[in-house]
Design a protein around this motif. Structure first.
Motif, PDB file in Angstrom:
ATOM      1  N   TYR A 160      27.109  16.010  13.839  1.00 23.40           N
ATOM      2  CA  TYR A 160      25.718  17.004  14.147  1.00 23.40           C
ATOM      3  C   TYR A 160      26.135  18.607  13.445  1.00 23.40           C
ATOM      4  CZ  TYR A 160      25.071  15.653  18.793  1.00 23.40           C
ATOM      5  OH  TYR A 160      24.385  14.671  20.085  1.00 23.40           O
ATOM      6  N   GLY A 161      24.689  18.992  12.948  1.00 18.05           N
ATOM      7  CA  GLY A 161      24.638  20.544  11.608  1.00 18.05           C
ATOM      8  C   GLY A 161      25.046  19.847  10.825  1.00 18.05           C
ATOM      9  N   ALA A 162      25.109  18.700  10.811  1.00 19.70           N
ATOM     10  CA  ALA A 162      24.719  17.787   8.552  1.00 19.70           C
ATOM     11  C   ALA A 162      23.263  18.936   8.361  1.00 19.70           C
ATOM     12  CB  ALA A 162      25.368  16.517   8.606  1.00 19.70           C
ATOM     13  N   ASP A 163      23.640  18.198   7.296  1.00 25.52           N
ATOM     14  CA  ASP A 163      21.832  19.350   6.275  1.00 25.52           C
ATOM     15  C   ASP A 163      21.054  16.899   6.335  1.00 25.52           C
ATOM     16  OD1 ASP A 163      22.166  21.817   5.795  1.00 25.52           O
ATOM     17  OD2 ASP A 163      23.104  20.811   4.045  1.00 25.52           O
ATOM     18  N   ILE A 164      19.682  17.620   6.802  1.00 26.66           N
ATOM     19  CA  ILE A 164      19.471  15.823   7.275  1.00 26.66           C
ATOM     20  C   ILE A 164      17.817  15.941   6.273  1.00 26.66           C
ATOM     21  CG2 ILE A 164      17.920  16.265   9.584  1.00 26.66           C
ATOM     22  CD1 ILE A 164      18.267  13.667   9.424  1.00 26.66           C
ATOM     23  N   LYS A 165      17.711  16.003   5.683  1.00 25.51           N
ATOM     24  CA  LYS A 165      16.013  15.507   4.691  1.00 25.51           C
ATOM     25  C   LYS A 165      15.411  14.510   5.113  1.00 25.51           C
ATOM     26  CE  LYS A 165      16.969  18.394   0.112  1.00 25.51           C
ATOM     27  NZ  LYS A 165      16.729  18.519  -1.092  1.00 25.51           N
ATOM     28  N   LEU A 166      14.320  14.561   5.360  1.00 26.25           N
ATOM     29  CA  LEU A 166      13.038  13.547   5.616  1.00 26.25           C
ATOM     30  C   LEU A 166      11.953  13.348   4.992  1.00 26.25           C
ATOM     31  CD1 LEU A 166      12.816  15.047   8.813  1.00 26.25           C
ATOM     32  CD2 LEU A 166      14.976  12.324   8.235  1.00 26.25           C
ATOM     33  N   ALA A 167      11.904  11.998   4.376  1.00 24.83           N
ATOM     34  CA  ALA A 167      10.289  11.777   4.074  1.00 24.83           C
ATOM     35  C   ALA A 167       9.429  11.209   4.759  1.00 24.83           C
ATOM     36  CB  ALA A 167      10.385  11.112   2.801  1.00 24.83           C
ATOM     37  N   VAL A 168       8.109  11.755   5.341  1.00 22.55           N
ATOM     38  CA  VAL A 168       7.655  11.205   6.728  1.00 22.55           C
ATOM     39  C   VAL A 168       6.459  10.314   5.628  1.00 22.55           C
ATOM     40  CG1 VAL A 168       6.125  11.495   8.886  1.00 22.55           C
ATOM     41  CG2 VAL A 168       8.385  12.866   8.061  1.00 22.55           C
ATOM     42  N   LEU A 169       6.371   8.845   6.077  1.00 23.89           N
ATOM     43  CA  LEU A 169       5.622   8.463   5.488  1.00 23.89           C
ATOM     44  C   LEU A 169       4.184   7.458   6.242  1.00 23.89           C
ATOM     45  CD1 LEU A 169       8.366   5.814   3.407  1.00 23.89           C
ATOM     46  CD2 LEU A 169       7.519   8.189   2.355  1.00 23.89           C
ATOM     47  N   GLY A 170       4.608   8.109   7.418  1.00 24.51           N
ATOM     48  CA  GLY A 170       3.308   6.918   8.047  1.00 24.51           C
ATOM     49  C   GLY A 170       3.321   7.968   9.843  1.00 24.51           C
ATOM     50  N   TYR A 171       2.430   7.367  10.128  1.00 24.69           N
ATOM     51  CA  TYR A 171       2.517   7.415  11.748  1.00 24.69           C
ATOM     52  C   TYR A 171       2.281   5.278  12.203  1.00 24.69           C
ATOM     53  CZ  TYR A 171       0.531   8.893  16.563  1.00 24.69           C
ATOM     54  OH  TYR A 171       0.353   9.875  17.737  1.00 24.69           O
ATOM     55  N   ILE A 172       2.731   6.113  13.558  1.00 24.76           N
ATOM     56  CA  ILE A 172       3.165   4.508  14.271  1.00 24.76           C
ATOM     57  C   ILE A 172       2.451   4.698  15.303  1.00 24.76           C
ATOM     58  CG2 ILE A 172       4.015   2.487  15.326  1.00 24.76           C
ATOM     59  CD1 ILE A 172       6.536   3.666  13.723  1.00 24.76           C
TER      60      ILE A 172
ATOM     61  N   MET B 175       0.641  -0.911   0.537  1.00 26.04           N
ATOM     62  CA  MET B 175      -0.023   0.284   0.261  1.00 26.04           C
ATOM     63  C   MET B 175       0.521   1.236  -0.059  1.00 26.04           C
ATOM     64  SD  MET B 175      -2.966   0.505   2.867  1.00 26.04           S
ATOM     65  CE  MET B 175      -2.294   1.690   3.652  1.00 26.04           C
ATOM     66  N   PRO B 176       0.924   2.439  -1.218  1.00 27.06           N
ATOM     67  CA  PRO B 176       1.238   3.641  -1.031  1.00 27.06           C
ATOM     68  C   PRO B 176       0.883   4.099   0.465  1.00 27.06           C
ATOM     69  CG  PRO B 176      -0.504   3.250  -2.605  1.00 27.06           C
ATOM     70  CD  PRO B 176      -0.279   2.430  -2.139  1.00 27.06           C
ATOM     71  N   PRO B 177       1.859   5.492   0.545  1.00 26.89           N
ATOM     72  CA  PRO B 177       1.616   6.204   1.452  1.00 26.89           C
ATOM     73  C   PRO B 177       0.006   7.021   1.378  1.00 26.89           C
ATOM     74  CG  PRO B 177       3.424   6.441   0.839  1.00 26.89           C
ATOM     75  CD  PRO B 177       3.002   5.664   0.187  1.00 26.89           C
ATOM     76  N   VAL B 178      -0.604   7.267   2.928  1.00 28.58           N
ATOM     77  CA  VAL B 178      -1.854   7.671   2.912  1.00 28.58           C
ATOM     78  C   VAL B 178      -1.929   8.942   2.490  1.00 28.58           C
ATOM     79  CG1 VAL B 178      -4.129   7.380   4.447  1.00 28.58           C
ATOM     80  CG2 VAL B 178      -2.093   5.270   3.148  1.00 28.58           C
ATOM     81  N   PRO B 179      -2.230   9.800   1.969  1.00 29.97           N
ATOM     82  CA  PRO B 179      -2.169  11.357   2.242  1.00 29.97           C
ATOM     83  C   PRO B 179      -2.508  12.039   3.402  1.00 29.97           C
ATOM     84  CG  PRO B 179      -3.273  11.171   0.305  1.00 29.97           C
ATOM     85  CD  PRO B 179      -2.794   9.666   1.098  1.00 29.97           C
ATOM     86  N   PRO B 180      -2.447  12.757   4.545  1.00 32.28           N
ATOM     87  CA  PRO B 180      -0.983  13.698   4.173  1.00 32.28           C
ATOM     88  C   PRO B 180       0.512  13.697   3.133  1.00 32.28           C
ATOM     89  CG  PRO B 180      -0.950  13.919   6.709  1.00 32.28           C
ATOM     90  CD  PRO B 180      -2.262  12.808   5.745  1.00 32.28           C
ATOM     91  N   TYR B 181       0.600  12.203   3.659  1.00 31.61           N
ATOM     92  CA  TYR B 181       2.135  11.198   3.672  1.00 31.61           C
ATOM     93  C   TYR B 181       2.297  11.133   1.836  1.00 31.61           C
ATOM     94  CZ  TYR B 181       1.457  10.868   8.194  1.00 31.61           C
ATOM     95  OH  TYR B 181       0.762  11.578  10.019  1.00 31.61           O
ATOM     96  N   PRO B 182       3.565  11.078   1.963  1.00 30.05           N
ATOM     97  CA  PRO B 182       4.711  11.803   1.932  1.00 30.05           C
ATOM     98  C   PRO B 182       4.674  13.619   2.859  1.00 30.05           C
ATOM     99  CG  PRO B 182       5.315  11.450  -0.497  1.00 30.05           C
ATOM    100  CD  PRO B 182       3.900  10.595  -0.128  1.00 30.05           C
ATOM    101  N   VAL B 183       5.293  13.361   3.981  1.00 25.43           N
ATOM    102  CA  VAL B 183       5.793  14.814   4.310  1.00 25.43           C
ATOM    103  C   VAL B 183       7.124  14.466   3.897  1.00 25.43           C
ATOM    104  CG1 VAL B 183       5.398  16.245   5.982  1.00 25.43           C
ATOM    105  CG2 VAL B 183       3.592  14.862   5.587  1.00 25.43           C
ATOM    106  N   PHE B 184       7.417  16.042   3.820  1.00 23.82           N
ATOM    107  CA  PHE B 184       9.080  16.115   2.700  1.00 23.82           C
ATOM    108  C   PHE B 184       9.829  16.803   4.219  1.00 23.82           C
ATOM    109  CE2 PHE B 184       7.587  14.315  -0.933  1.00 23.82           C
ATOM    110  CZ  PHE B 184       8.664  12.913  -1.454  1.00 23.82           C
ATOM    111  N   ILE B 185      10.791  16.697   4.877  1.00 26.03           N
ATOM    112  CA  ILE B 185      11.290  17.798   5.560  1.00 26.03           C
ATOM    113  C   ILE B 185      12.127  18.065   5.274  1.00 26.03           C
ATOM    114  CG2 ILE B 185      11.001  18.636   7.737  1.00 26.03           C
ATOM    115  CD1 ILE B 185       9.252  16.501   8.814  1.00 26.03           C
TER     116      ILE B 185
END
Ligand code: ADP
Ligand code: RBF
Ligand code: MG
Length: 183
Positions: free
Chosen positions: A129-141, A1-11
């Motif tokens: 520490y200090g690095a860039d971090i990109k996140l794709a949040v795909l769901g809530y547990i 099953m693909p991510p359910v809206p609002p996911y994926p959320v990109f940060i």
């Protein structure tokens, strides 16, 4: 099953210092990001709890210096400063990896301000520490919980990691990994 809206959320964020107890108390390091970056992400406001998804580290990083003061009471993180070193790119730079994320007040510790922290399911040789971090949040547990002891908290986090791996295996995350956001 693909991510359910609002996911994926990109940060798109960067790694800051936290309490320093993820590694020491739990043996589970978490890369903290400014909670404001989570709140601005489009996930319904105030929805604290445990999430899963993908993370990518890149850019330069440095050494964390903590400035502890006598008035510090353990519910607020110490002031920190990241001192850049010449050596600058983690070997994992650009690699998209699984992650679990905790957002909120950590009821087990009773923090006085919200934190957003990411455990990347990968063994790093050093800190970033200090690095860039990109996140794709795909769901809530699940929501944050309190626990009778630290062992129960660790066990629940291990359970979250297991669930994240299952969800990611099911999603087949190649499609998200190849998203323009991670380029
Ligand atoms: P803090 O309270 O300052 O966040 P932690 O004990 O939680 O301290 O350790 C987090 C730091 O450890 C991260 O900022 C990162 O530099 C490093 N780290 C090493 N391995 C990981 C990992 N697998 N996931 C997240 N952070 C990691
Ligand atoms: N803290 C809590 O107080 N309650 C929780 O239910 C909880 N769940 C977590 C789940 C995951 C996947 C992670 C990475 C952390 C969780 N934490 C929780 C936060 C934990 O207390 C925190 O990472 C450490 O205090 C280090 O900052
Ligand atoms: Mg942390």
């Amino acid at each position: 099953m693909p991510p359910v809206p609002p996911y994926p959320v990109f940060i798109d964020s960067h790694v800051i210092g936290g309490f320093g107890r993820g590694s020491s108390d739990l043996g589970i390091p978490t890369a903290n990001i400014p909670a404001s970056d989570f709140l601005a992400s489009g996930i319904p406001k105030g929805q604290t709890g445990i999430y899963f998804g993908l993370a990518k580290i890149s850019g330069t990083y440095g050494t964390l210096v903590r400035h502890t003061s006598p008035e510090q009471n353990g519910s607020k993180p110490p002031a920190t400063e990241i001192v850049q070193t010449e050596k600058s790119i983690v070997p994992e730079d650009g690699v998209v990896l699984p992650m679990v994320m905790s957002v909120g007040w950590n009821p087990f510790y009773g923090n006085s301000e919200p934190s957003a922290e990411v455990h990347i399911v990968h063994k790093f040789a050093e800190q970033f520490y200090g690095a860039d971090i990109k996140l794709a949040v795909l769901g809530y547990i699940r929501p944050e919980q309190n626990f009778a002891g630290v062992d129960a908290l660790i066990e629940e986090i291990m359970n979250d990691i297991r669930k994240a791996k299952e969800f990611l295996a099911e999603y087949g995350f190649k499609q998200i990994e190849s998203n323009e956001f991670f380029k």
